[in-house]
Design an enzyme around this catalytic site. Structure first.
Site, PDB file in Angstrom:
ATOM      1  N   ASP A   1       0.832  -1.204   0.000  1.00 26.58           N
ATOM      2  CA  ASP A   1       0.000   0.000   0.000  1.00 26.58           C
ATOM      3  C   ASP A   1       0.862   1.248   0.000  1.00 26.58           C
ATOM      4  O   ASP A   1       2.071   1.196   0.248  1.00 26.58           O
ATOM      5  CB  ASP A   1      -0.933   0.004   1.214  1.00 26.58           C
ATOM      6  CG  ASP A   1      -0.164  -0.045   2.536  1.00 26.58           C
ATOM      7  OD1 ASP A   1       0.822  -0.797   2.616  1.00 26.58           O
ATOM      8  OD2 ASP A   1      -0.551   0.666   3.481  1.00 26.58           O
TER       9      ASP A   1
ATOM     10  N   GLU B   1       0.177  -1.503   5.577  1.00 24.38           N
ATOM     11  CA  GLU B   1       1.250  -1.092   6.489  1.00 24.38           C
ATOM     12  C   GLU B   1       1.083   0.361   6.908  1.00 24.38           C
ATOM     13  O   GLU B   1       1.398   0.720   8.058  1.00 24.38           O
ATOM     14  CB  GLU B   1       2.612  -1.302   5.803  1.00 24.38           C
ATOM     15  CG  GLU B   1       3.815  -1.171   6.726  1.00 24.38           C
ATOM     16  CD  GLU B   1       4.394   0.240   6.788  1.00 24.38           C
ATOM     17  OE1 GLU B   1       5.330   0.466   7.589  1.00 24.38           O
ATOM     18  OE2 GLU B   1       3.921   1.124   6.034  1.00 24.38           O
TER      19      GLU B   1
END
Length: 343
Positions: free
Chosen positions: A52, A113
């Site tokens: 991400d 994350e």
């Protein structure tokens, strides 16, 4: 991104597993763990990066100027952590193309994350038996080896005062803003010591100026490389809040929870020494660092995993001024490729 990586692995005949981590936090993300069986003996080693990136991240328009890639200033670039994925997969490509002997290798691609490591917190860890990991996710040039990172506590505080008309009978009210201000004025905020920091990130409450505010809420964090200091600072912050509430006749709700534990490796541990050796073999000067941020490495440390975090040439991450030095990504790929060989 997960679809793309799974397709990449499948086309190369690399076996992988995926979990359903996103379902635990109303997301659609998943973690991917791939396995490349070794052709010689050696301690298994994992290579990890997250999939991400920070918003705004749609319709990225990348601009390359020499070795530097940046955006047009309207989005983040996502070098954090596309660069980590790139370096890992480039190392894998070379491994497959040269058919070189290597140790057991695990490839780990995590989700979410950037939102408190939610993907790793909900990872199916049965997919990852390998306990030593190289995580490609640090700012700075290749050479950075982060081996220590602080733990963090997330804090939420709500003060309850009493409403009253601010012009006619303010003495009948208890202003929660004043209570919060008193509490905050007695806290340790900012850099507390070389190992510990504290910050209030958001505060809100109140409505009209003619109403004594009866509720104020703030959120905060405390980080430390010492779990004992972390606990002590949380206790101090709570005492400041409760003392202020008592002094004004208000009440206080103080809640906290661990966001992630500390990451701490000894400089003489095998993983650190192997990383240093690989960099020196590539004529890269190792830069061993104690950092102040959290990452997947912290969460995994809480489950007994050992991780080093490598720099990849990222600059101004989490901003629209983000840039990436692709020469540094290439050097990081060479280091990880060397580490895939093992002894």
């Amino acid at each position: 991104m997960a679809d793309w990586i799974e397709d990449y692995l499948a086309k190369r005949g690399i076996s992988f597993q995926s979990d359903h981590a996103g379902e635990a936090y109303s997301g659609n993300g998943r973690n991917i763990v791939a396995f490349i069986p070794g052709t010689k003996k050696g301690i298994p080693l994992g290579f990890a990066a997250h999939m991400d990136q920070i918003e705004p991240c749609r319709n990225v328009k990348a601009i390359q100027e020499g070795d530097i890639i940046r955006t047009d200033g309207t989005t983040t670039l996502g070098g954090d952590d596309k660069s980590g994925i790139t370096a890992i997969l480039e190392a894998v490509e070379d491994l497959l193309e040269t058919n070189a002997e290597h140790r057991d290798i695990y490839l780990v691609f995590t989700s979410s994350e950037e939102i408190s490591m939610m993907g790793t917190k909900h990872m199916d860890l049965d997919m990852l038996p390998c306990k030593d990991l190289v995580i490609a996710d640090a700012t700075g040039d290749t050479g950075v080896i982060a081996y220590k990172a602080p733990g963090m506590e997330a804090i939420r505080v709500v003060f309850h005062g009493k409403k009253a008309h601010a012009g006619i009978e303010p003495e009948k009210g208890i202003n929660a803003i004043k209570v919060a201000a008193e509490a905050i004025s007695n806290m340790h905020i900012g850099r507390i010591d070389p190992e510990t920091t504290s910050n209030i990130g958001r505060i809100e409450g109140g409505s009209a100026t003619n109403i004594v505010t009866d509720e104020v809420e703030f959120t905060a964090e405390i980080r430390s490389h010492s779990m004992e200091k972390l606990a002590a600072e949380v206790a101090h912050m709570e005492k400041c809040c409760q003392d202020a509430a008592k002094a004004y006749g208000a009440s206080c709700e103080f809640t906290h929870e661990p966001a992630y534990p500390t990451l701490s490796l000894d400089l003489d541990c095998d993983l650190v020494k192997e990383t240093v050796k690989a960099m020196e073999a590539e004529e890269i000067r190792p830069d061993l660092q104690v950092i102040g941020g959290g990452s997947d490495a912290n969460v995994l440390a809480g489950h007994g995993y050992r991780s080093v975090i490598l720099g990849l040439g990222m600059r101004n991450v989490h901003t629209v001024e983000e840039s990436l030095d692709i020469n540094e990504v290439w050097k990081a790929a060479r280091v990880m490729r060397r580490m895939m060989d093992g002894e």
